[in-house]
Design a protein around this motif. Structure first.
Motif, PDB file in Angstrom:
ATOM      1  N   SER A  50       7.562  -7.347   4.333  1.00  0.00           N
ATOM      2  CA  SER A  50       7.341  -6.101   3.589  1.00  0.00           C
ATOM      3  C   SER A  50       6.698  -6.338   2.224  1.00  0.00           C
ATOM      4  CB  SER A  50       8.667  -5.349   3.401  1.00  0.00           C
ATOM      5  OG  SER A  50       9.617  -6.176   2.758  1.00  0.00           O
ATOM      6  N   ASN A  51       6.710  -7.593   1.751  1.00  0.00           N
ATOM      7  CA  ASN A  51       6.115  -7.902   0.455  1.00  0.00           C
ATOM      8  C   ASN A  51       4.588  -7.903   0.576  1.00  0.00           C
ATOM      9  OD1 ASN A  51       4.895  -9.565  -1.656  1.00  0.00           O
ATOM     10  ND2 ASN A  51       6.978 -10.030  -2.280  1.00  0.00           N
ATOM     11  N   PRO A  52       3.883  -6.999  -0.140  1.00  0.00           N
ATOM     12  CA  PRO A  52       2.425  -6.893   0.024  1.00  0.00           C
ATOM     13  C   PRO A  52       1.675  -8.194  -0.249  1.00  0.00           C
ATOM     14  CG  PRO A  52       3.267  -5.019  -1.203  1.00  0.00           C
ATOM     15  CD  PRO A  52       4.396  -5.996  -1.078  1.00  0.00           C
ATOM     16  N   GLU A  53       2.065  -8.911  -1.290  1.00  0.00           N
ATOM     17  CA  GLU A  53       1.376 -10.170  -1.613  1.00  0.00           C
ATOM     18  C   GLU A  53       1.549 -11.193  -0.494  1.00  0.00           C
ATOM     19  OE1 GLU A  53      -0.685 -11.009  -3.795  1.00  0.00           O
ATOM     20  OE2 GLU A  53      -0.592  -9.381  -5.251  1.00  0.00           O
ATOM     21  N   LYS A  81       0.564  -1.854   7.000  1.00  0.00           N
ATOM     22  CA  LYS A  81       1.725  -2.138   6.140  1.00  0.00           C
ATOM     23  C   LYS A  81       1.340  -2.070   4.661  1.00  0.00           C
ATOM     24  CE  LYS A  81       5.186  -4.289   7.820  1.00  0.00           C
ATOM     25  NZ  LYS A  81       6.212  -5.232   8.249  1.00  0.00           N
ATOM     26  N   LEU A  82       0.148  -2.548   4.331  1.00  0.00           N
ATOM     27  CA  LEU A  82      -0.305  -2.506   2.941  1.00  0.00           C
ATOM     28  C   LEU A  82      -0.550  -1.070   2.484  1.00  0.00           C
ATOM     29  CD1 LEU A  82      -2.777  -5.529   2.968  1.00  0.00           C
ATOM     30  CD2 LEU A  82      -0.588  -5.428   1.768  1.00  0.00           C
ATOM     31  N   SER A  83      -1.121  -0.234   3.368  1.00  0.00           N
ATOM     32  CA  SER A  83      -1.363   1.164   2.992  1.00  0.00           C
ATOM     33  C   SER A  83      -0.050   1.941   2.922  1.00  0.00           C
ATOM     34  CB  SER A  83      -2.350   1.836   3.947  1.00  0.00           C
ATOM     35  OG  SER A  83      -1.919   1.752   5.275  1.00  0.00           O
ATOM     36  N   SER A  85       2.603   0.727   1.809  1.00  0.00           N
ATOM     37  CA  SER A  85       3.134   0.326   0.494  1.00  0.00           C
ATOM     38  C   SER A  85       2.243   0.826  -0.647  1.00  0.00           C
ATOM     39  CB  SER A  85       3.231  -1.201   0.404  1.00  0.00           C
ATOM     40  OG  SER A  85       4.046  -1.729   1.421  1.00  0.00           O
ATOM     41  N   TYR A  87      -0.592  -0.259  -1.483  1.00  0.00           N
ATOM     42  CA  TYR A  87      -1.133  -1.425  -2.168  1.00  0.00           C
ATOM     43  C   TYR A  87      -2.651  -1.472  -1.943  1.00  0.00           C
ATOM     44  CZ  TYR A  87      -1.137  -6.197  -4.061  1.00  0.00           C
ATOM     45  OH  TYR A  87      -1.352  -7.318  -4.827  1.00  0.00           O
TER      46      TYR A  87
END
Length: 399
Positions: A50-53, A81-83, A85, A87
């Motif tokens: 779940s961590n974007p980085e 997943k990035l969208s 979030s 990010y």
């Protein structure tokens, strides 16, 4: 000497990259991973990260390209997943970095990047990427335009899709092809304007671009969504004019569309009529009906169809099993859910945590606590990342 030093530096850089990729994708591994192994490892990690980085680090370690289906799936999972979030800076940065890779300076990757921007809801970036192709030294063809139209579709920017369709072929001197027209028709159908697709069919005829089953399948689904049943009949008649035989793919569109409208009994009647006329159904035909009946709470019909499907030699896919287990649990038919789950588990197909938690809770209601504990043990073993969640469930079981 300079050539020798350059080779040393290159080898050192390769070792660092391998070390970095291995530590992220396969901690503790000493053997280099193949491209396929990297992508499989990346997909597995992406689904639970779940961590974007870290998501971007995983993608970079896997050196994804759009050349393989598996890599495209990994790209899609990562961008989703990035969208989710929000990010967006990370998505832009990652895709811009990829554009600078020499092996990705081609239209195939550019088209994929355009679609990924659309998937992330970053349509202005998709349009800019399309416009920048000349600057990047990448030829611009109808494939790039089709990718841009699809980006509009996935981002639900239907008005922008219509504008681009009307303007860009003239601006960039393109002749729309079948994919272009099918995407535009799909946009009309998804935005509740299915009747507008008739004008596109007329244009296709003028431009001598022959519609295919996919064209008519999209249009039929659109009219069902708008509950314009007479228009469905009109489209079926139009197919005769185009000398296109419906076949099971078109009937599956009709079956699925009726099920989405919670008219599964009508879908089943259509299915039975096909069988009586000698049209052979396929796995999708059964799966649509099972999903439809399950969603309507008609679980006996769903179970009967599932058994009929297996007896007739069809092999249900994982989605069919998961759908049935979930809805049987929701309908508190835990005995049947357990039976279907066991068949699925034998194929190494395990439903998600939420469905399995419903099943475990249901077994406890039936006083099958040992069975529930056994399932929890298996879940902890198969999915180590969910151990904490299962320990919470286990702590709440009767002692």
């Amino acid at each position: 000497m300079s050539s020798f030093l350059a080779r040393i530096r290159s080898a050192s850089l390769h070792r660092r990259r391998f070390s970095s990729a291995s530590s992220i994708l396969s901690p503790g591994s000493t053997a280099p991973l193949t491209s396929y192994q990297k992508t499989r490892a990346a997909l597995s990690l992406l689904k639970s990260e779940s961590n974007p980085e870290k998501i971007i680090d995983i993608c970079r370690a896997a050196s994804l390209t759009p050349d393989s289906h598996l890599d495209r799936v990994a790209f899609s999972v990562a961008v989703s997943k990035l969208s989710d979030s929000k990010y967006y800076t990370g998505i832009r940065s990652y895709l811009e970095d990829l554009k600078s890779r020499p092996d990705l300076r081609n239209e195939r990757f550019a088209a994929h990047a355009i679609v990924l921007y659309g998937q992330a809801g970053l349509l202005p970036d998709a349009i800019q990427t399309f416009k920048d192709l000349d600057r990047l030294g990448i030829p611009r063809t109808i494939k790039s335009l089709n990718a841009l139209l699809f980006a509009c579709l996935v981002s639900k920017e239907h008005q922008e899709l219509k504008r681009i369709y009307l303007e860009f072929p003239k601006t960039y001197d393109f002749q729309p092809d079948l994919d272009t027209y099918n995407t535009v028709i799909k946009s009309f159908c998804e935005s509740g304007s299915s009747s507008s697709a008739y004008s596109i069919l007329a244009e296709m005829e003028r431009k001598q671009v022959k519609a295919d089953k996919g064209t008519f399948g999209i249009l039929i689904a659109g009219f069902y969504k708008e509950e314009k049943f007479d228009e469905v009949g009109n489209v079926m008649n139009m197919m005769k004019k185009y000398d296109i035989h419906p076949g099971i793919s078109i009937y599956n569109v009709r079956i699925q569309s009726l099920c989405k409208l919670k008219r599964s009994a009508e879908a089943k009647a259509l299915f039975d009529g096909l069988v009586s006329r000698g049209v052979k159904p396929n796995v999708a035909s059964f799966t649509h009906l099972i999903h439809g009946f399950s969603k309507e709470g008609k679980l006996e019909d769903a179970k009967k169809l599932f058994r009929n499907m297996v007896v007739r030699g069809y092999k249900p896919d994982s989605d069919c099993y998961f759908t049935l287990v979930y809805y049987l649990c929701k309908g508190e038919d835990f005995e049947s859910a357990l039976e279907i789950y066991k068949e699925s588990a034998e194929k190494n197909w395990i439903p998600n945590f939420g469905t399995m938690k419903l099943l475990v809770s249901g077994l406890v209601k039936l006083s099958k606590v040992d069975e529930a504990r056994s399932i929890i043990g298996l879940m902890k073993e198969k999915f180590p990342k969910n151990v904490g969640l299962w320990e919470e469930v286990e702590a709440g079981l009767p002692q």
